[in-house]
Design a protein around this motif. Sequence first.
Motif, PDB file in Angstrom:
ATOM      1  N   ALA A 127       0.837  -1.203   0.000  1.00 58.35           N
ATOM      2  CA  ALA A 127       0.000   0.000   0.000  1.00 58.35           C
ATOM      3  C   ALA A 127       0.870   1.249   0.000  1.00 58.35           C
ATOM      4  CB  ALA A 127      -0.928  -0.012   1.216  1.00 58.35           C
ATOM      5  N   ASP A 128       1.969   1.217   0.820  1.00 60.59           N
ATOM      6  CA  ASP A 128       2.878   2.366   0.837  1.00 60.59           C
ATOM      7  C   ASP A 128       3.541   2.549  -0.518  1.00 60.59           C
ATOM      8  OD1 ASP A 128       2.273   2.857   3.458  1.00 60.59           O
ATOM      9  OD2 ASP A 128       4.125   1.983   4.282  1.00 60.59           O
ATOM     10  N   THR A 129       3.913   1.421  -1.137  1.00 60.86           N
ATOM     11  CA  THR A 129       4.541   1.483  -2.464  1.00 60.86           C
ATOM     12  C   THR A 129       3.550   2.020  -3.497  1.00 60.86           C
ATOM     13  OG1 THR A 129       5.916  -0.409  -1.895  1.00 60.86           O
ATOM     14  CG2 THR A 129       5.753   0.122  -4.216  1.00 60.86           C
ATOM     15  N   ASP A 130       2.302   1.500  -3.452  1.00 62.14           N
ATOM     16  CA  ASP A 130       1.275   1.980  -4.387  1.00 62.14           C
ATOM     17  C   ASP A 130       0.994   3.463  -4.159  1.00 62.14           C
ATOM     18  OD1 ASP A 130       1.137  -0.543  -5.435  1.00 62.14           O
ATOM     19  OD2 ASP A 130      -0.753  -1.089  -4.430  1.00 62.14           O
ATOM     20  N   SER A 131       0.930   3.841  -2.881  1.00 64.57           N
ATOM     21  CA  SER A 131       0.657   5.245  -2.548  1.00 64.57           C
ATOM     22  C   SER A 131       1.798   6.134  -3.037  1.00 64.57           C
ATOM     23  CB  SER A 131       0.483   5.380  -1.041  1.00 64.57           C
ATOM     24  OG  SER A 131       0.407   6.720  -0.664  1.00 64.57           O
ATOM     25  N   GLU A 132       3.027   5.672  -2.796  1.00 66.67           N
ATOM     26  CA  GLU A 132       4.187   6.445  -3.237  1.00 66.67           C
ATOM     27  C   GLU A 132       4.225   6.509  -4.770  1.00 66.67           C
ATOM     28  OE1 GLU A 132       7.437   8.834  -2.520  1.00 66.67           O
ATOM     29  OE2 GLU A 132       5.960   8.083  -1.111  1.00 66.67           O
ATOM     30  N   ALA A 133       3.869   5.380  -5.414  1.00 64.19           N
ATOM     31  CA  ALA A 133       3.848   5.366  -6.886  1.00 64.19           C
ATOM     32  C   ALA A 133       2.799   6.346  -7.409  1.00 64.19           C
ATOM     33  CB  ALA A 133       3.570   3.948  -7.391  1.00 64.19           C
ATOM     34  N   ARG A 134       1.627   6.375  -6.762  1.00 66.68           N
ATOM     35  CA  ARG A 134       0.589   7.335  -7.189  1.00 66.68           C
ATOM     36  C   ARG A 134       1.043   8.777  -6.958  1.00 66.68           C
ATOM     37  NH1 ARG A 134      -2.885   3.465  -4.912  1.00 66.68           N
ATOM     38  NH2 ARG A 134      -2.911   4.606  -2.947  1.00 66.68           N
ATOM     39  N   ASN A 138       1.475  11.312  -9.839  1.00 69.85           N
ATOM     40  CA  ASN A 138       0.782  12.613  -9.828  1.00 69.85           C
ATOM     41  C   ASN A 138       1.775  13.767  -9.917  1.00 69.85           C
ATOM     42  OD1 ASN A 138      -1.740  11.481  -9.707  1.00 69.85           O
ATOM     43  ND2 ASN A 138      -1.869  11.578  -7.461  1.00 69.85           N
ATOM     44  N   GLU A 139       2.898  13.623  -9.192  1.00 67.82           N
ATOM     45  CA  GLU A 139       3.926  14.667  -9.214  1.00 67.82           C
ATOM     46  C   GLU A 139       4.503  14.815 -10.625  1.00 67.82           C
ATOM     47  OE1 GLU A 139       6.140  17.601  -7.486  1.00 67.82           O
ATOM     48  OE2 GLU A 139       4.693  16.407  -6.393  1.00 67.82           O
ATOM     49  N   LEU A 140       4.743  13.652 -11.269  1.00 70.39           N
ATOM     50  CA  LEU A 140       5.271  13.697 -12.634  1.00 70.39           C
ATOM     51  C   LEU A 140       4.265  14.316 -13.600  1.00 70.39           C
ATOM     52  CD1 LEU A 140       7.137  10.269 -12.958  1.00 70.39           C
ATOM     53  CD2 LEU A 140       8.143  12.536 -12.962  1.00 70.39           C
ATOM     54  N   ARG A 141       3.001  13.935 -13.457  1.00 66.90           N
ATOM     55  CA  ARG A 141       1.962  14.526 -14.311  1.00 66.90           C
ATOM     56  C   ARG A 141       1.897  16.045 -14.134  1.00 66.90           C
ATOM     57  NH1 ARG A 141      -2.706  10.578 -12.821  1.00 66.90           N
ATOM     58  NH2 ARG A 141      -1.827   8.703 -13.716  1.00 66.90           N
ATOM     59  N   SER A 143       4.216  17.988 -12.886  1.00 65.59           N
ATOM     60  CA  SER A 143       5.442  18.617 -13.373  1.00 65.59           C
ATOM     61  C   SER A 143       5.437  18.680 -14.904  1.00 65.59           C
ATOM     62  CB  SER A 143       6.641  17.821 -12.884  1.00 65.59           C
ATOM     63  OG  SER A 143       7.821  18.309 -13.417  1.00 65.59           O
ATOM     64  N   THR A 144       5.003  17.572 -15.518  1.00 66.43           N
ATOM     65  CA  THR A 144       4.937  17.537 -16.973  1.00 66.43           C
ATOM     66  C   THR A 144       3.929  18.558 -17.490  1.00 66.43           C
ATOM     67  OG1 THR A 144       5.458  15.185 -16.910  1.00 66.43           O
ATOM     68  CG2 THR A 144       4.589  16.022 -18.955  1.00 66.43           C
ATOM     69  N   ALA A 145       2.801  18.633 -16.798  1.00 66.12           N
ATOM     70  CA  ALA A 145       1.775  19.600 -17.206  1.00 66.12           C
ATOM     71  C   ALA A 145       2.288  21.022 -17.045  1.00 66.12           C
ATOM     72  CB  ALA A 145       0.507  19.388 -16.384  1.00 66.12           C
ATOM     73  N   GLU A 146       3.014  21.286 -15.953  1.00 65.66           N
ATOM     74  CA  GLU A 146       3.533  22.640 -15.737  1.00 65.66           C
ATOM     75  C   GLU A 146       4.563  23.002 -16.799  1.00 65.66           C
ATOM     76  OE1 GLU A 146       5.027  22.678 -11.720  1.00 65.66           O
ATOM     77  OE2 GLU A 146       3.025  22.816 -10.869  1.00 65.66           O
ATOM     78  N   GLN A 147       5.398  22.026 -17.151  1.00 65.63           N
ATOM     79  CA  GLN A 147       6.395  22.287 -18.187  1.00 65.63           C
ATOM     80  C   GLN A 147       5.731  22.493 -19.547  1.00 65.63           C
ATOM     81  OE1 GLN A 147       9.208  19.112 -18.153  1.00 65.63           O
ATOM     82  NE2 GLN A 147      10.248  19.835 -16.291  1.00 65.63           N
ATOM     83  N   ALA A 148       4.701  21.648 -19.764  1.00 60.59           N
ATOM     84  CA  ALA A 148       4.002  21.796 -21.046  1.00 60.59           C
ATOM     85  C   ALA A 148       3.306  23.162 -21.118  1.00 60.59           C
ATOM     86  CB  ALA A 148       2.986  20.668 -21.210  1.00 60.59           C
ATOM     87  N   LEU A 169      -6.082  29.204 -21.790  1.00 64.07           N
ATOM     88  CA  LEU A 169      -5.547  29.224 -20.414  1.00 64.07           C
ATOM     89  C   LEU A 169      -6.645  28.929 -19.413  1.00 64.07           C
ATOM     90  CD1 LEU A 169      -3.050  29.687 -18.723  1.00 64.07           C
ATOM     91  CD2 LEU A 169      -3.598  32.096 -18.670  1.00 64.07           C
ATOM     92  N   ALA A 170      -7.836  29.447 -19.592  1.00 65.98           N
ATOM     93  CA  ALA A 170      -8.967  29.195 -18.681  1.00 65.98           C
ATOM     94  C   ALA A 170      -9.374  27.727 -18.742  1.00 65.98           C
ATOM     95  CB  ALA A 170     -10.129  30.112 -19.034  1.00 65.98           C
ATOM     96  N   ALA A 171      -9.413  27.157 -19.935  1.00 70.01           N
ATOM     97  CA  ALA A 171      -9.792  25.757 -20.083  1.00 70.01           C
ATOM     98  C   ALA A 171      -8.755  24.839 -19.420  1.00 70.01           C
ATOM     99  CB  ALA A 171      -9.933  25.406 -21.558  1.00 70.01           C
ATOM    100  N   THR A 172      -7.497  25.162 -19.524  1.00 77.23           N
ATOM    101  CA  THR A 172      -6.439  24.357 -18.891  1.00 77.23           C
ATOM    102  C   THR A 172      -6.511  24.453 -17.394  1.00 77.23           C
ATOM    103  OG1 THR A 172      -5.020  24.814 -20.820  1.00 77.23           O
ATOM    104  CG2 THR A 172      -3.953  24.011 -18.858  1.00 77.23           C
ATOM    105  N   ILE A 173      -6.758  25.635 -16.878  1.00 76.80           N
ATOM    106  CA  ILE A 173      -6.860  25.794 -15.430  1.00 76.80           C
ATOM    107  C   ILE A 173      -8.064  25.017 -14.898  1.00 76.80           C
ATOM    108  CG2 ILE A 173      -7.308  27.457 -13.593  1.00 76.80           C
ATOM    109  CD1 ILE A 173      -5.569  29.435 -15.141  1.00 76.80           C
ATOM    110  N   ASN A 174      -9.163  25.044 -15.602  1.00 80.72           N
ATOM    111  CA  ASN A 174     -10.379  24.300 -15.201  1.00 80.72           C
ATOM    112  C   ASN A 174     -10.118  22.787 -15.239  1.00 80.72           C
ATOM    113  OD1 ASN A 174     -11.992  26.473 -14.649  1.00 80.72           O
ATOM    114  ND2 ASN A 174     -12.776  26.623 -16.739  1.00 80.72           N
ATOM    115  N   SER A 175      -9.353  22.287 -16.199  1.00 79.07           N
ATOM    116  CA  SER A 175      -9.124  20.846 -16.296  1.00 79.07           C
ATOM    117  C   SER A 175      -8.168  20.392 -15.187  1.00 79.07           C
ATOM    118  CB  SER A 175      -8.584  20.494 -17.673  1.00 79.07           C
ATOM    119  OG  SER A 175      -7.276  20.994 -17.819  1.00 79.07           O
ATOM    120  N   LEU A 176      -7.269  21.225 -14.732  1.00 79.38           N
ATOM    121  CA  LEU A 176      -6.361  20.862 -13.671  1.00 79.38           C
ATOM    122  C   LEU A 176      -7.036  20.905 -12.295  1.00 79.38           C
ATOM    123  CD1 LEU A 176      -3.047  22.683 -14.689  1.00 79.38           C
ATOM    124  CD2 LEU A 176      -3.537  20.260 -14.789  1.00 79.38           C
ATOM    125  N   GLY A 177      -7.963  21.779 -12.188  1.00 81.39           N
ATOM    126  CA  GLY A 177      -8.666  22.098 -11.031  1.00 81.39           C
ATOM    127  C   GLY A 177      -9.121  21.358  -9.958  1.00 81.39           C
TER     128      GLY A 177
END
Length: 177
Positions: A127-134, A138-141, A143-148, A169-177
């Motif tokens: 569970a800790d491994t799955d949680s850390e993997a998630r 999420n962190e990678l997503r 970070s990738t989204a911020e870079q994109a 920009l509004a649509a992207t902020i709403n989808s991240l939201g």
Amino acid sequence: MPIVAPITMATPLLLATEGFGIDLDILNDNLVNLAILIPILVWFLKGFLGGILSRRREAILQDLNEAESRFAEATAQFEKAQAELAAARETAQTILRDGQARADAIRAEGEQRTIAEMARLQEEAKADTDSEARRISNELRRSTAEQAIALALQDLPKALPPKKQAKLLAATINSLG
């Protein structure tokens, strides 16, 4: 010499009339003496020695009776002690068997708890491994989204007009939201 003759005549007479004398006939005198002495001694000592022997006999019989009663009592106590020893041995065997069964049960229970604890720790680790993997995913997503977004924002002013940029920009902020 006339004095000697009358004394010699008087001597046998004197010996016969006076008290005790020595008789050298042993068989005749001793048998009579013994025939008189033995019955007197038997009669006299019969009561005295008989009483002593009778009391001694009674004391010996009493001692024998006491010894027999002590022997019977000791035999009974010995049999009782043997019965108690047998009962104690049986109790010890029962305690030993119960202790062995309890030790086996405790060992089995300990093994089951150890297996359950290991399974729980594996589940927690998974569970800790799955949680850390998630979290990392999420962190990678993010970070990738911020870079994109950062790259898009750099290229966007050149490619899109300002109205379309604001809308995107509004649509992207709403989808991240």
